[in-house]
Design an enzyme around this catalytic site. Structure first.
Site, PDB file in Angstrom:
ATOM      1  N   TYR A  39       0.849  -1.192   0.000  1.00  9.96           N
ATOM      2  CA  TYR A  39       0.000   0.000   0.000  1.00  9.96           C
ATOM      3  C   TYR A  39       0.883   1.240   0.000  1.00  9.96           C
ATOM      4  O   TYR A  39       1.598   1.505   0.970  1.00  9.96           O
ATOM      5  CB  TYR A  39      -0.899  -0.015   1.234  1.00  9.96           C
ATOM      6  CG  TYR A  39      -1.928   1.096   1.298  1.00  9.96           C
ATOM      7  CD1 TYR A  39      -2.177   1.950   0.222  1.00  9.96           C
ATOM      8  CD2 TYR A  39      -2.678   1.290   2.446  1.00  9.96           C
ATOM      9  CE1 TYR A  39      -3.122   2.947   0.288  1.00  9.96           C
ATOM     10  CE2 TYR A  39      -3.637   2.290   2.540  1.00  9.96           C
ATOM     11  CZ  TYR A  39      -3.856   3.112   1.463  1.00  9.96           C
ATOM     12  OH  TYR A  39      -4.800   4.112   1.535  1.00  9.96           O
ATOM     13  N   LYS A  61      -1.293  -1.174  -4.149  1.00  8.12           N
ATOM     14  CA  LYS A  61      -2.390  -0.215  -4.050  1.00  8.12           C
ATOM     15  C   LYS A  61      -1.760   1.164  -4.150  1.00  8.12           C
ATOM     16  O   LYS A  61      -1.112   1.644  -3.226  1.00  8.12           O
ATOM     17  CB  LYS A  61      -3.143  -0.374  -2.734  1.00  8.12           C
ATOM     18  CG  LYS A  61      -4.287   0.625  -2.541  1.00  8.12           C
ATOM     19  CD  LYS A  61      -4.927   0.434  -1.172  1.00  8.12           C
ATOM     20  CE  LYS A  61      -6.001   1.478  -0.905  1.00  8.12           C
ATOM     21  NZ  LYS A  61      -6.577   1.354   0.461  1.00  8.12           N
ATOM     22  N   ILE A 113      -9.466  -0.519  -4.585  1.00 10.24           N
ATOM     23  CA  ILE A 113      -9.707  -0.675  -3.152  1.00 10.24           C
ATOM     24  C   ILE A 113     -10.516   0.540  -2.751  1.00 10.24           C
ATOM     25  O   ILE A 113      -9.977   1.625  -2.527  1.00 10.24           O
ATOM     26  CB  ILE A 113      -8.390  -0.785  -2.352  1.00 10.24           C
ATOM     27  CG1 ILE A 113      -7.431  -1.770  -3.027  1.00 10.24           C
ATOM     28  CG2 ILE A 113      -8.685  -1.210  -0.914  1.00 10.24           C
ATOM     29  CD1 ILE A 113      -7.960  -3.168  -3.187  1.00 10.24           C
TER      30      ILE A 113
END
Length: 307
Positions: free
Chosen positions: A134, A163, A205
């Site tokens: 992330y 992400k 997401i």
């Protein structure tokens, strides 16, 4: 698991005593699956992970795994103050049925690249689960550059996704230019999803999906299929709500939208407080306007069942 499609960054429901409401968590997860999401991402920033104890985090993974019966994967977000705690959390999440991990940099400490690489590597080596890195320099102050992501991908086969939430869609093309399709690129910025898909992202997401799952899935589907006219008709309608995902009070705002639509509660744990006054009235007006002006292309989510 496949790191593609729309995967909600789940909010964490609390009861009137601010304890985790496991019954609601289970019903909310089932409703998300009913409306077409491809996975569930728990324990992230939107899930107020920083306010959850270790045991609460593992209990939430248990609840979600049991609720979805293997119909979609459950991803455990790994965030901690120390590397040792992050490793223990990853191992516990695997033991309790998580299908994958989403790895954050450590809370509070903004280290340099060797430190951040060591932290991520320790988590990747802790379990055989596939993982997503992330990258959110806006929120965490640590920026994993495309070159650093390339380095991690070359060394750790179970790193299979990233992400990308820098808010700069050029990062999507920069990662693609370096490593092609080696990683699935997902985006965690709601109001950049269409642009990111056009640049090569294959997953979302998402935040507002907690309140509007079918609408989110349809936006992703249309954008991925290159249906430009329909995509932008839906995107323009959705944007006032999607932009709530990109401000400091995104947790309070998204939970408030859930409450306005009857699919959750606005309750949050301190230090956050529920929005009040003008913030509340502005949010309520945005939801009312969206529901009153829904275009035909915005497929409605199924009714939320249960009490």
């Amino acid at each position: 698991m496949k790191w593609t499609g729309v995967m909600p960054a789940l909010t964490t429901a609390f009861d009137a005593d601010l304890k985790v409401d496991h019954d609601f968590v289970a019903r909310h997860a089932q409703w998300q699956v009913e409306n077409g999401v491809t996975g569930l991402v728990a324990l992230g920033s939107l899930g107020e992970a920083a306010t959850l104890s270790f045991d609460e985090k593992i209990s939430l993974i248990d609840t979600l795994v049991k609720a979805v019966h293997g119909n979609v994967p459950v991803v455990a977000t790994i965030s901690a103050l120390s590397t040792s705690e992050a490793v223990l959390l990853a191992q516990a999440a695997q033991a309790h049925g998580a299908s994958g991990l989403m790895i954050l940099p450590p809370y509070v400490y903004k280290g340099d690249w060797p430190e951040m690489k060591a932290h991520v590597a320790a988590i990747l080596k802790a379990t055989p689960l596939t993982a997503m890195l992330y990258n959110n320099p806006v929120a965490y102050g640590t920026d994993f550059t495309p070159e650093q992501i390339q380095e991690l991908a070359a060394e750790y086969p179970n790193l299979v996704a990233v992400k990308e939430s820098s808010t700069d869609v050029r990062r999507v093309t920069a990662i693609r230019a370096l490593i092609g399709d080696r990683l699935s690129i997902c985006v965690g910025v709601d109001d950049a999803i269409v642009e990111a898909i056009q640049a090569g992202a294959v997953g979302w997401i998402a935040g507002l999906v907690n309140a509007l799952p079918k609408e989110s899935v349809e936006l992703f589907r249309l954008a991925s299929a290159g249906k430009t006219v329909e995509t932008f008709e839906l995107y323009r309608w959705f944007l006032p709500l999607l932009r709530m995902d990109t401000v400091p009070k995104f947790i309070q705002l998204i939970k408030q939208v859930q409450q306005e639509l009857g699919v959750g509660s606005a309750r949050v744990r301190g230090p956050r407080l529920e929005i009040r006054g003008e913030e509340l009235s502005t949010t309520q007006a945005a939801v009312r306007n969206a529901m009153a002006d829904r275009p035909k292309v915005a497929k409605a989510s199924t009714p939320f069942g249960g009490k």
